[in-house]
Write a protein that holds these residues in place. Structure first.
Motif, PDB file in Angstrom:
ATOM      1  N   THR A   1      -0.837 -37.035  10.007  1.00 52.79           N
ATOM      2  CA  THR A   1       0.563 -37.309   9.703  1.00 52.79           C
ATOM      3  C   THR A   1       1.328 -37.381  11.008  1.00 52.79           C
ATOM      4  O   THR A   1       0.857 -36.911  12.039  1.00 52.79           O
ATOM      5  N   PRO A   2       2.529 -37.941  11.001  1.00 54.23           N
ATOM      6  CA  PRO A   2       3.321 -37.996  12.237  1.00 54.23           C
ATOM      7  C   PRO A   2       3.532 -36.620  12.851  1.00 54.23           C
ATOM      8  O   PRO A   2       3.572 -36.482  14.054  1.00 54.23           O
ATOM      9  N   THR A   3       3.667 -35.585  12.043  1.00 59.81           N
ATOM     10  CA  THR A   3       3.880 -34.236  12.561  1.00 59.81           C
ATOM     11  C   THR A   3       2.679 -33.768  13.352  1.00 59.81           C
ATOM     12  O   THR A   3       2.814 -33.219  14.434  1.00 59.81           O
ATOM     13  N   THR A   4       1.464 -33.960  12.823  1.00 64.21           N
ATOM     14  CA  THR A   4       0.287 -33.489  13.539  1.00 64.21           C
ATOM     15  C   THR A   4      -0.003 -34.333  14.767  1.00 64.21           C
ATOM     16  O   THR A   4      -0.570 -33.845  15.721  1.00 64.21           O
ATOM     17  N   GLU A   5       0.389 -35.604  14.765  1.00 69.86           N
ATOM     18  CA  GLU A   5       0.200 -36.431  15.945  1.00 69.86           C
ATOM     19  C   GLU A   5       1.079 -35.939  17.085  1.00 69.86           C
ATOM     20  O   GLU A   5       0.698 -36.018  18.231  1.00 69.86           O
ATOM     21  N   ARG A   6       2.277 -35.446  16.800  1.00 65.38           N
ATOM     22  CA  ARG A   6       3.200 -34.972  17.821  1.00 65.38           C
ATOM     23  C   ARG A   6       2.819 -33.592  18.341  1.00 65.38           C
ATOM     24  O   ARG A   6       3.146 -33.249  19.465  1.00 65.38           O
ATOM     25  N   ARG A   7       2.155 -32.784  17.526  1.00 65.24           N
ATOM     26  CA  ARG A   7       1.844 -31.412  17.926  1.00 65.24           C
ATOM     27  C   ARG A   7       0.727 -31.422  18.962  1.00 65.24           C
ATOM     28  O   ARG A   7      -0.342 -31.937  18.734  1.00 65.24           O
ATOM     29  N   ARG A   8       1.001 -30.843  20.118  1.00 64.29           N
ATOM     30  CA  ARG A   8       0.018 -30.789  21.193  1.00 64.29           C
ATOM     31  C   ARG A   8      -0.715 -29.467  21.250  1.00 64.29           C
ATOM     32  O   ARG A   8      -1.735 -29.355  21.912  1.00 64.29           O
ATOM     33  N   PHE A   9      -0.183 -28.459  20.590  1.00 59.46           N
ATOM     34  CA  PHE A   9      -0.751 -27.125  20.664  1.00 59.46           C
ATOM     35  C   PHE A   9      -1.044 -26.606  19.267  1.00 59.46           C
ATOM     36  O   PHE A   9      -0.159 -26.614  18.406  1.00 59.46           O
ATOM     37  N   ALA A  10      -2.280 -26.164  19.054  1.00 60.10           N
ATOM     38  CA  ALA A  10      -2.675 -25.630  17.752  1.00 60.10           C
ATOM     39  C   ALA A  10      -1.979 -24.301  17.519  1.00 60.10           C
ATOM     40  O   ALA A  10      -1.890 -23.461  18.419  1.00 60.10           O
ATOM     41  N   ARG A  11      -1.477 -24.137  16.323  1.00 60.79           N
ATOM     42  CA  ARG A  11      -0.911 -22.850  15.934  1.00 60.79           C
ATOM     43  C   ARG A  11      -2.033 -22.004  15.374  1.00 60.79           C
ATOM     44  O   ARG A  11      -2.749 -22.417  14.470  1.00 60.79           O
ATOM     45  N   ILE A  12      -2.169 -20.811  15.901  1.00 64.11           N
ATOM     46  CA  ILE A  12      -3.211 -19.886  15.481  1.00 64.11           C
ATOM     47  C   ILE A  12      -2.577 -18.851  14.568  1.00 64.11           C
ATOM     48  O   ILE A  12      -1.633 -18.160  14.971  1.00 64.11           O
ATOM     49  N   HIS A  13      -3.085 -18.753  13.322  1.00 66.68           N
ATOM     50  CA  HIS A  13      -2.582 -17.701  12.435  1.00 66.68           C
ATOM     51  C   HIS A  13      -2.921 -16.366  13.074  1.00 66.68           C
ATOM     52  O   HIS A  13      -4.040 -16.132  13.515  1.00 66.68           O
ATOM     53  N   PHE A  14      -1.929 -15.513  13.159  1.00 66.76           N
ATOM     54  CA  PHE A  14      -2.119 -14.209  13.787  1.00 66.76           C
ATOM     55  C   PHE A  14      -1.366 -13.185  12.968  1.00 66.76           C
ATOM     56  O   PHE A  14      -0.138 -13.214  12.895  1.00 66.76           O
ATOM     57  N   ASP A  15      -2.103 -12.323  12.337  1.00 62.46           N
ATOM     58  CA  ASP A  15      -1.511 -11.289  11.497  1.00 62.46           C
ATOM     59  C   ASP A  15      -1.313 -10.040  12.346  1.00 62.46           C
ATOM     60  O   ASP A  15      -2.190  -9.190  12.434  1.00 62.46           O
ATOM     61  N   GLY A  16      -0.182  -9.978  13.009  1.00 63.64           N
ATOM     62  CA  GLY A  16       0.079  -8.841  13.869  1.00 63.64           C
ATOM     63  C   GLY A  16       1.564  -8.599  14.027  1.00 63.64           C
ATOM     64  O   GLY A  16       2.395  -9.382  13.581  1.00 63.64           O
TER      65      GLY A  16
ATOM     66  N   ASP B   1      18.730  -7.921  26.182  1.00 58.60           N
ATOM     67  CA  ASP B   1      19.730  -6.992  26.710  1.00 58.60           C
ATOM     68  C   ASP B   1      20.429  -6.219  25.597  1.00 58.60           C
ATOM     69  O   ASP B   1      20.867  -5.083  25.797  1.00 58.60           O
ATOM     70  N   THR B   2      20.552  -6.826  24.413  1.00 56.93           N
ATOM     71  CA  THR B   2      21.318  -6.207  23.336  1.00 56.93           C
ATOM     72  C   THR B   2      20.515  -5.912  22.075  1.00 56.93           C
ATOM     73  O   THR B   2      21.032  -5.287  21.162  1.00 56.93           O
ATOM     74  N   VAL B   3      19.243  -6.364  22.026  1.00 60.78           N
ATOM     75  CA  VAL B   3      18.462  -6.246  20.792  1.00 60.78           C
ATOM     76  C   VAL B   3      17.090  -5.655  21.085  1.00 60.78           C
ATOM     77  O   VAL B   3      16.445  -5.992  22.078  1.00 60.78           O
ATOM     78  N   LYS B   4      16.657  -4.779  20.191  1.00 56.36           N
ATOM     79  CA  LYS B   4      15.274  -4.294  20.158  1.00 56.36           C
ATOM     80  C   LYS B   4      14.871  -4.379  18.690  1.00 56.36           C
ATOM     81  O   LYS B   4      15.473  -3.705  17.850  1.00 56.36           O
ATOM     82  N   ALA B   5      13.882  -5.232  18.372  1.00 55.23           N
ATOM     83  CA  ALA B   5      13.562  -5.467  16.961  1.00 55.23           C
ATOM     84  C   ALA B   5      12.070  -5.658  16.745  1.00 55.23           C
ATOM     85  O   ALA B   5      11.431  -6.442  17.446  1.00 55.23           O
ATOM     86  N   PRO B   6      11.514  -4.947  15.751  1.00 56.11           N
ATOM     87  CA  PRO B   6      10.121  -5.201  15.378  1.00 56.11           C
ATOM     88  C   PRO B   6      10.043  -6.470  14.530  1.00 56.11           C
ATOM     89  O   PRO B   6      10.911  -6.720  13.689  1.00 56.11           O
ATOM     90  N   LEU B   7       9.014  -7.286  14.775  1.00 56.04           N
ATOM     91  CA  LEU B   7       8.804  -8.517  14.031  1.00 56.04           C
ATOM     92  C   LEU B   7       7.335  -8.636  13.648  1.00 56.04           C
ATOM     93  O   LEU B   7       6.475  -8.030  14.280  1.00 56.04           O
ATOM     94  N   LYS B   8       7.068  -9.443  12.635  1.00 54.98           N
ATOM     95  CA  LYS B   8       5.700  -9.732  12.217  1.00 54.98           C
ATOM     96  C   LYS B   8       5.383 -11.161  12.632  1.00 54.98           C
ATOM     97  O   LYS B   8       6.137 -12.078  12.341  1.00 54.98           O
ATOM     98  N   ILE B   9       4.269 -11.355  13.307  1.00 52.64           N
ATOM     99  CA  ILE B   9       3.886 -12.679  13.783  1.00 52.64           C
ATOM    100  C   ILE B   9       3.195 -13.451  12.670  1.00 52.64           C
ATOM    101  O   ILE B   9       2.288 -12.935  12.014  1.00 52.64           O
ATOM    102  N   ASN B  10       3.630 -14.692  12.465  1.00 55.96           N
ATOM    103  CA  ASN B  10       2.952 -15.602  11.540  1.00 55.96           C
ATOM    104  C   ASN B  10       1.913 -16.427  12.274  1.00 55.96           C
ATOM    105  O   ASN B  10       0.794 -16.586  11.805  1.00 55.96           O
TER     106      ASN B  10
END
Length: 124
Positions: free
Chosen positions: A3-18, A25-34
Protein backbone atom coordinates in the motif's frame (compact mmCIF):
# COMPACT_ATOMS: atom_id res chain seq x y z
CA UNK A 1 0.90 -5.87 -3.04
CA UNK A 2 2.09 -2.94 -0.99
CA UNK A 3 0.00 0.00 0.00
CA UNK A 4 1.16 3.61 -0.31
CA UNK A 5 1.69 3.70 3.47
CA UNK A 6 4.07 0.74 3.50
CA UNK A 7 5.95 2.06 0.47
CA UNK A 8 6.67 5.32 2.35
CA UNK A 9 7.72 3.62 5.60
CA UNK A 10 11.49 3.19 5.71
CA UNK A 11 11.75 1.75 9.20
CA UNK A 12 10.01 -1.38 10.47
CA UNK A 13 8.00 -0.92 13.61
CA UNK A 14 8.83 -3.61 16.13
CA UNK A 15 6.07 -4.59 18.55
CA UNK A 16 7.54 -4.14 21.99
CA UNK A 17 5.56 -4.93 25.09
CA UNK A 18 7.41 -2.90 27.65
CA UNK A 19 7.32 0.14 29.86
CA UNK A 20 9.29 3.35 29.70
CA UNK A 21 9.57 6.62 31.53
CA UNK A 22 9.28 9.98 29.83
CA UNK A 23 11.19 12.89 31.34
CA UNK A 24 11.14 16.57 30.44
CA UNK A 25 11.73 19.77 32.37
CA UNK A 26 8.12 19.73 33.60
CA UNK A 27 6.90 16.13 33.17
CA UNK A 28 7.80 12.71 34.55
CA UNK A 29 5.40 10.04 33.25
CA UNK A 30 5.32 6.25 32.97
CA UNK A 31 4.20 5.00 29.54
CA UNK A 32 3.61 1.64 27.88
CA UNK A 33 5.39 1.07 24.58
CA UNK A 34 3.35 -0.26 21.66
CA UNK A 35 6.14 -0.29 19.09
CA UNK A 36 9.65 0.94 18.54
CA UNK A 37 11.89 1.64 15.55
CA UNK A 38 15.16 3.38 14.80
CA UNK A 39 13.19 6.58 14.26
CA UNK A 40 10.94 6.58 17.29
CA UNK A 41 8.43 5.08 19.69
CA UNK A 42 4.66 4.80 19.86
CA UNK A 43 3.58 4.77 23.51
CA UNK A 44 0.28 4.89 25.36
CA UNK A 45 -1.17 5.59 28.77
CA UNK A 46 -4.63 5.87 30.28
CA UNK A 47 -3.50 9.18 31.76
CA UNK A 48 -1.32 10.93 29.23
CA UNK A 49 0.90 13.70 30.48
CA UNK A 50 0.10 17.18 29.27
CA UNK A 51 2.29 17.44 26.21
CA UNK A 52 2.13 19.24 22.89
CA UNK A 53 3.54 18.42 19.47
CA UNK A 54 7.22 19.46 19.33
CA UNK A 55 7.74 19.09 23.11
CA UNK A 56 11.12 17.51 23.83
CA UNK A 57 12.19 15.02 26.46
CA UNK A 58 13.96 11.76 27.18
CA UNK A 59 12.55 8.23 27.08
CA UNK A 60 14.21 5.67 29.32
CA UNK A 61 13.41 2.14 28.14
CA UNK A 62 14.49 -0.50 30.65
CA UNK A 63 15.38 -3.73 28.82
CA UNK A 64 16.02 -5.95 31.84
CA UNK A 65 16.12 -5.80 35.61
CA UNK A 66 19.73 -4.60 35.53
CA UNK A 67 21.34 -1.56 33.96
CA UNK A 68 20.53 -2.40 30.32
CA UNK A 69 18.45 0.45 28.97
CA UNK A 70 17.91 2.64 25.95
CA UNK A 71 18.06 6.37 26.57
CA UNK A 72 16.30 8.04 23.64
CA UNK A 73 16.05 11.82 23.31
CA UNK A 74 12.64 12.40 21.72
CA UNK A 75 10.31 15.00 20.28
CA UNK A 76 6.53 14.60 20.45
CA UNK A 77 5.45 14.04 16.86
CA UNK A 78 1.74 13.17 17.21
CA UNK A 79 -0.86 12.90 19.98
CA UNK A 80 -4.20 11.11 20.28
CA UNK A 81 -6.46 10.53 23.27
CA UNK A 82 -4.34 7.59 24.52
CA UNK A 83 -1.17 7.53 22.40
CA UNK A 84 1.94 9.60 21.89
CA UNK A 85 4.19 9.18 18.85
CA UNK A 86 7.77 10.21 19.62
CA UNK A 87 10.45 10.93 17.04
CA UNK A 88 13.89 9.79 18.14
CA UNK A 89 16.76 12.21 18.38
CA UNK A 90 20.48 11.50 18.42
CA UNK A 91 21.29 8.72 20.88
CA UNK A 92 24.48 7.73 22.63
CA UNK A 93 26.35 4.79 21.10
CA UNK A 94 25.43 2.35 23.89
CA UNK A 95 21.70 3.05 23.47
CA UNK A 96 21.97 2.69 19.69
CA UNK A 97 23.69 -0.68 20.15
CA UNK A 98 20.88 -1.93 22.41
CA UNK A 99 18.22 -0.68 19.99
CA UNK A 100 20.03 -2.29 17.06
CA UNK A 101 20.11 -5.63 18.88
CA UNK A 102 16.41 -5.35 19.75
CA UNK A 103 15.51 -4.64 16.11
CA UNK A 104 17.83 -7.38 14.87
CA UNK A 105 16.26 -10.01 17.13
CA UNK A 106 12.74 -9.04 16.08
CA UNK A 107 13.31 -8.71 12.33
CA UNK A 108 14.89 -12.17 12.12
CA UNK A 109 16.52 -11.39 8.75
CA UNK A 110 19.99 -9.79 8.57
CA UNK A 111 19.23 -8.24 5.16
CA UNK A 112 16.24 -6.38 6.66
CA UNK A 113 18.45 -5.04 9.45
CA UNK A 114 21.02 -3.84 6.90
CA UNK A 115 18.25 -2.05 4.96
CA UNK A 116 17.07 -0.38 8.17
CA UNK A 117 20.61 0.81 8.97
CA UNK A 118 21.14 2.09 5.41
CA UNK A 119 17.91 4.07 5.65
CA UNK A 120 18.96 5.48 9.01
CA UNK A 121 22.31 6.65 7.66
CA UNK A 122 20.63 8.11 4.56
CA UNK A 123 18.29 10.16 6.79
CA UNK A 124 21.18 11.79 8.66
Amino acid sequence: MTTPTTERRRFARIHFDGDCMFYSDTVKAPLKINDISFKGVLAESEHLPELKVDDKGLLIIQLDSGETRIEMPVTVNHLTARCIAFQAGTMELESIAYLRRLVELNLGDPSLLERELENLVAQE
